[in-house]
Structure formats: C-alpha cells, structure tokens
Design an enzyme around this catalytic site. Structure first.
Site, short mmCIF file in Angstrom:
data_model
loop_
_atom_site.label_atom_id
_atom_site.label_comp_id
_atom_site.label_asym_id
_atom_site.label_seq_id
_atom_site.Cartn_x
_atom_site.Cartn_y
_atom_site.Cartn_z
N ASP A 252 9.81 -21.53 11.48
CA ASP A 252 9.69 -20.34 10.65
C ASP A 252 9.45 -19.14 11.57
O ASP A 252 8.43 -19.08 12.27
CB ASP A 252 8.54 -20.48 9.65
N GLU B 126 16.02 -20.69 9.34
CA GLU B 126 16.53 -19.96 8.19
C GLU B 126 17.63 -19.00 8.61
O GLU B 126 17.65 -18.50 9.74
CB GLU B 126 15.40 -19.17 7.52
N CYS C 218 5.02 -25.51 -2.45
CA CYS C 218 3.98 -26.35 -1.84
C CYS C 218 4.65 -27.52 -1.13
O CYS C 218 5.43 -28.27 -1.74
CB CYS C 218 3.01 -26.86 -2.92
N CYS D 166 3.23 -31.11 -2.89
CA CYS D 166 3.61 -31.59 -4.22
C CYS D 166 4.87 -30.94 -4.76
O CYS D 166 5.39 -31.39 -5.80
CB CYS D 166 2.46 -31.38 -5.21
N CYS E 290 -2.57 -24.29 -3.62
CA CYS E 290 -1.60 -24.77 -4.60
C CYS E 290 -2.30 -25.03 -5.94
O CYS E 290 -3.30 -25.78 -5.98
CB CYS E 290 -0.93 -26.04 -4.10
N CYS F 190 -1.86 -29.24 -6.73
CA CYS F 190 -2.59 -30.29 -6.01
C CYS F 190 -3.81 -29.76 -5.28
O CYS F 190 -4.48 -30.53 -4.58
CB CYS F 190 -1.66 -31.00 -5.03
N ASP G 92 2.79 -19.53 6.96
CA ASP G 92 3.87 -19.80 7.92
C ASP G 92 4.06 -21.29 8.16
O ASP G 92 5.19 -21.78 8.26
CB ASP G 92 3.58 -19.08 9.23
#
Length: 400
Positions: free
Chosen positions: A186, A270, A323, A326, A342, A345, A352
């Site tokens: 990332d 990306e 997330c 989950c 989250c 969960c 990042d």
C-alpha cells in the site's frame, strides 16, 4: 532483452561543439516536423506519415536557410523523426500524451545507431568527431572491451553534465530462486509503502528536505538580469539542486523496488491515478515527490527480468474500508482516520496495514495458486478491448 548502461562522459571542446550543433539540429527537425504535423491536421485534417516527414527533411537540407543540417550526422535527425512518429502512434493508442515542442534549456540528446559510431576495444568514436569520447565505465561485472551496443545516446543535462548511454541486446537472465513469499504493498505519503507483513518503508521526502536551499537558489536566479552570465550561473545552480533531488529519489526507488523483488514471488499493488491526484494543489508536491509512477515502472521490468509476478488491482477497490479479518465494509472513511475498529468483529485496524492485507488478498484471488497466472490484469493494458478489472473478475479470497 535490451539493457542500457549510462555513464558520465567528458567530451573535449571540439566534441562538445559538434554535439551542441547536433542537439540544435535535432531540436529544429523535431519542432519543425511537429509544426508541420499541426498545420496538416488543422488545415487539411490529415495525418503525416513517416515517409512524408522523411521526404520533407531531405527537401529542407537542400534549401539555403537549412543547409547547415548537412554539417551534422544524419542519423540523429532520422532518429528524431522515428521517435516523433512513435510518439504519435502511442498518443493515438492512448498510451502517452500529445508530443510537445523541445526546449533548448531542457535535457538535450542525440541517438546514434550502428552506422554512426564505432566501438572497438572499449573506445567509442562518434560520427563527425576525430577523437574517441572519454567516459567513465562503472559496471565492473561487464567487460567493456566485449561490449557490442546497438545504439549510443549522447545527452547533456541542464546542469551541464554530459552522459553517454549504451543500449545492448542481451539474453534474458535466469529467474531468481523462489522466495516462498507474497506481498501486498500500500503506497502512501506519510509512509512511502506499507507491506502486508507489517513492514513500513519511511518516506524520505527528498524534495521537502532540499526545498529551502532550492528556493534560495531560485530567488537568486530571479534577481539576475535575463541573458546575463550571472543568470546563467544561477540557473546552473538551480539545475544542480534539482539533479541532487532527482538522483536521491531514483536511488531510493531502485533500492526499495529491488528489495521487494528479491523477497517476494508475487507483489500486489494498486493502480493509482497519479495524474488525477496531483491536480489537488494541496498535496500535488508531496505526491510528486514520492515518485509512485517511476516506482511502478521499476517494479514492472524488475519482476519481468527476475521471473516474479506483479499484480495490479483495480484503483476503485476499497482496500482501506474493508476489514481484513471478517470482510465488513465501512460506508465512509475519511483520509484523516489512520486507525479504526471493525463494527463486525471489533478488530482494531491500522489503516495502511489493513489496506496492504486487502490488496494482497485481492491479488491472490487474481493470480491463483500458480505464480504468473494473472487473469487479464495486465500491468500495461493496450488496445481498444481492455480486460476487466482484476477485482471485478473474482472476489477476494479471505484467509480462514
């Protein structure tokens, strides 16, 4: 595979004068041909072929005003026409922006093919010059006496430094041994990169660190009278400051990309819209200083050379909002939020690091179990029929 070796060159005054005239003629041919292409398109609505540009160059050499084009080697002039033709092909194919006119204050270069230079026993002799060109060879693993380049590029940077580049056709190297590791990367501004295994690569901020000195040199240049020797000297100092920043950034990107390629069989990144992000004037300088486009280019050719797999996922994939534990997806997540919990969960995520894990999951879903099996998610997409986004082809696979 084509490999290039770039070295510092030290031409004598005679060679510098000849190369300077060659640069000027190359620049004139490029600009005049580009202007003729503009006129033909806007006046008659037709494109100019390479054959027409070549015939126009021959006619220019026979005129009284442009007869000086015969004083330099014809090879760099022909290469300028070929490069402009290729630039327009790439532009109409959507791979590059529209070709621009050349400026005498920018980097100058001239390309010489085999018929315009001679390389023997490590000595380089270029057309129209009488003495061999002195350069410093700093690649100890390559035998200079056995070097057989297909093209030589003589260039001069705005700060006055000379370089010679040797383009050599070589056999494809042996692939690296398997590392048994996959990485999601990332990219960011605060940290240049965060990998899925938790490693953070700090952003060195080369331009920001040199900004104070660079601004001082620019103020001195602004106070000098245009056309004076003092302005020329001040302009050279500004160019040298930019060169130091550029070289430091390039060195950092090479070290970082090489380290990633050595330690991972599959690298997932990306598809960032860098040209769109730099339109924001608040972060344009910081984003440009990162050099994300150059970093991706280096990853592309280094992975191809080392037998690694580079997967580029869709730019619209919400890697920061999902997330990684989950799969819960947030509706909104501001840029100022660097960590979040989250709701599904109750896992606490670093923004990042969580994005890097999701990028890796999406890349693994695309690449499958066999490295190199990429489902149309090409790094460089060409042609009118573009493949579907990697994320739209298959949903990311979650680790149990």
């Amino acid at each position: 595979m084509r490999t290039a070796y770039k070295c510092r060159a030290y031409p004598n005054p005679e060679q510098a004068a000849i190369f300077g005239r060659t640069f000027g003629c190359v620049r004139l041919v490029w600009n005049k041909t580009l202007a003729e292409r503009h006129r033909a398109w806007h006046a008659d609505g037709r494109r100019t072929s390479y054959k027409e540009a070549d015939a126009a160059l021959t006619a220019w050499k026979k005129t009284e005003n442009l007869a000086f084009l015969n004083e330099v080697s014809s090879v760099p002039l022909q290469q300028a026409l070929r490069h402009q033709h290729a630039a327009f092909v790439n532009f109409f194919a959507g791979r590059a922006r529209f070709p621009r006119f050349k400026n005498r204050n920018a980097r100058q270069s001239a390309h010489f093919t085999r018929s315009a230079f001679r390389m023997r026993d490590g000595e380089l002799r270029v057309a129209k010059t009488s003495a061999p060109l002195v350069f410093v060879w700093s690649f100890d693993e390559v035998d200079l006496a056995a070097l057989d380049p297909t093209m030589v590029v003589i260039s001069r940077e705005p700060d006055g430094r000379w370089y010679v580049t040797f383009a050599v056709d070589t056999d494809a190297p042996e692939p690296m041994a398997a590392a048994g590791h996959r990485l999601g990367v990332d990219l960011g501004v605060k940290d240049f990169a965060v990998t899925s295994d938790g490693h953070r690569i700090a952003n060195p901020k080369h331009l920001e660190n040199k900004q104070r000195n660079l601004a001082r040199y620019q103020r001195r240049m602004a106070r000098c009278q245009p056309g004076s020797n003092n302005r020329r000297k001040a302009k050279a100092k500004v160019a040298r400051a930019h060169r130091k920043v550029r070289n430091a950034r390039t060195d950092f990107l090479h070290r970082t990309s090489t380290n990633l390629v050595r330690h991972a069989d599959t690298i997932v990144i990306e598809d960032l819209n860098v040209s769109g992000m730099v339109r924001n004037r608040r972060v344009a300088r910081a984003i440009s200083d990162c050099g994300w486009g150059e970093f991706r280019r280096q990853l592309e050719y280094k992975c191809r050379r080392a037998g690694r797999t580079l997967v580029v996922i869709d730019r619209w994939y919400p890697s920061s909002k999902i997330c990684s534990a989950c799969g819960h997806r947030l509706a909104e997540l501001s840029l100022s939020t660097r960590a979040w919990t989250c709701p599904g969960c109750r896992t606490r995520h670093d923004r990042d690091l969580n994005a890097a894990k999701n990028i890796l999951a999406a890349g693994r879903a695309v690449a499958g179990d066999t490295p190199g099996d990429v489902c149309g998610a090409d790094v460089r997409r060409q042609g009118s029929s573009l493949p579907q986004s990697a994320v739209k082809q298959k949903r990311p696979r979650r680790e149990p």
